[in-house]
Write an enzyme that holds these catalytic residues in place. Structure first.
Site, PDB file in Angstrom:
ATOM      1  N   PHE A  87       0.834  -1.198   0.000  1.00 27.67           N
ATOM      2  CA  PHE A  87       0.000   0.000   0.000  1.00 27.67           C
ATOM      3  C   PHE A  87       0.870   1.250   0.000  1.00 27.67           C
ATOM      4  O   PHE A  87       2.038   1.215   0.361  1.00 27.67           O
ATOM      5  CB  PHE A  87      -0.966   0.018   1.202  1.00 27.67           C
ATOM      6  CG  PHE A  87      -0.296   0.230   2.534  1.00 27.67           C
ATOM      7  CD1 PHE A  87      -0.150   1.501   3.062  1.00 27.67           C
ATOM      8  CD2 PHE A  87       0.172  -0.852   3.270  1.00 27.67           C
ATOM      9  CE1 PHE A  87       0.462   1.700   4.290  1.00 27.67           C
ATOM     10  CE2 PHE A  87       0.782  -0.665   4.504  1.00 27.67           C
ATOM     11  CZ  PHE A  87       0.925   0.617   5.012  1.00 27.67           C
ATOM     12  N   CYS A  88       0.247   2.332  -0.432  1.00 30.66           N
ATOM     13  CA  CYS A  88       0.907   3.640  -0.433  1.00 30.66           C
ATOM     14  C   CYS A  88      -0.073   4.659   0.150  1.00 30.66           C
ATOM     15  O   CYS A  88      -0.897   4.317   0.984  1.00 30.66           O
ATOM     16  CB  CYS A  88       1.360   4.003  -1.842  1.00 30.66           C
ATOM     17  SG  CYS A  88      -0.007   4.111  -3.025  1.00 30.66           S
ATOM     18  N   GLN A  89      -0.002   5.878  -0.299  1.00 29.06           N
ATOM     19  CA  GLN A  89      -0.892   6.918   0.216  1.00 29.06           C
ATOM     20  C   GLN A  89      -2.262   6.884  -0.455  1.00 29.06           C
ATOM     21  O   GLN A  89      -3.281   6.983   0.199  1.00 29.06           O
ATOM     22  CB  GLN A  89      -0.258   8.298   0.020  1.00 29.06           C
ATOM     23  CG  GLN A  89      -1.029   9.441   0.663  1.00 29.06           C
ATOM     24  CD  GLN A  89      -0.991   9.400   2.178  1.00 29.06           C
ATOM     25  OE1 GLN A  89      -0.041   8.904   2.778  1.00 29.06           O
ATOM     26  NE2 GLN A  89      -2.033   9.902   2.803  1.00 29.06           N
ATOM     27  N   TYR A 116      -3.319   3.882   2.413  1.00 31.83           N
ATOM     28  CA  TYR A 116      -3.231   4.445   3.762  1.00 31.83           C
ATOM     29  C   TYR A 116      -4.325   5.478   3.996  1.00 31.83           C
ATOM     30  O   TYR A 116      -4.888   5.563   5.085  1.00 31.83           O
ATOM     31  CB  TYR A 116      -1.848   5.067   3.978  1.00 31.83           C
ATOM     32  CG  TYR A 116      -1.688   5.658   5.357  1.00 31.83           C
ATOM     33  CD1 TYR A 116      -1.674   4.834   6.484  1.00 31.83           C
ATOM     34  CD2 TYR A 116      -1.565   7.026   5.544  1.00 31.83           C
ATOM     35  CE1 TYR A 116      -1.535   5.364   7.757  1.00 31.83           C
ATOM     36  CE2 TYR A 116      -1.428   7.565   6.806  1.00 31.83           C
ATOM     37  CZ  TYR A 116      -1.406   6.730   7.912  1.00 31.83           C
ATOM     38  OH  TYR A 116      -1.275   7.264   9.174  1.00 31.83           O
TER      39      TYR A 116
END
Length: 124
Positions: A87-89, A116
């Protein structure tokens, strides 16, 4: 403003949140990988996630297990691990990381599309 996840999205979010606390890598358990920059992850991440910026993910996943352990203080994922969640932002780098991991043979790689941002909204 973000909409609260519904149905399958809510169930998936719940699984990922629970998995964050059980990142031991045992069969059936998810391992979470935060592929944002170190600065982004230092500002907040899903508990239990291992931060490996997407810019260094390819080399990290190709390291010998001992080198990975020394650098990241964590066990290197195995090609056969079933639940590797990236996952990232917002979702783009997480998808990129998932595709990269799959291209290296990590067939259990998954993208947490809500990223996130969705997790943080759910936790607030």
């Amino acid at each position: 403003m973000l909409q609260a996840p519904r149905g399958r999205a809510r169930a998936a979010l719940r699984r990922f949140a629970v998995a964050a606390h059980t990142m031991a890598g045992a069969s059936g358990r998810a391992r979470l990988f935060d592929v944002r920059t170190r600065e982004e992850a230092a500002a907040g991440t899903i508990p239990g996630a291992l931060n490996i910026p997407v810019s260094e993910l390819e080399s990290a996943l190709q390291m010998e297990p001992a080198a990975f352990q020394a650098l990241y203080s964590a066990e290197k994922p195995k090609l056969e691990d079933e639940h590797l969640v990236f996952f990232c932002q917002m979702g783009k780098r997480g998808l990129q990381a998932t595709q990269l991991a799959r291209s290296l043979g990590y067939t259990g790689a998954r993208n947490y599309a809500g990223a996130y941002r969705e997790w943080l909204e759910k936790e607030s």
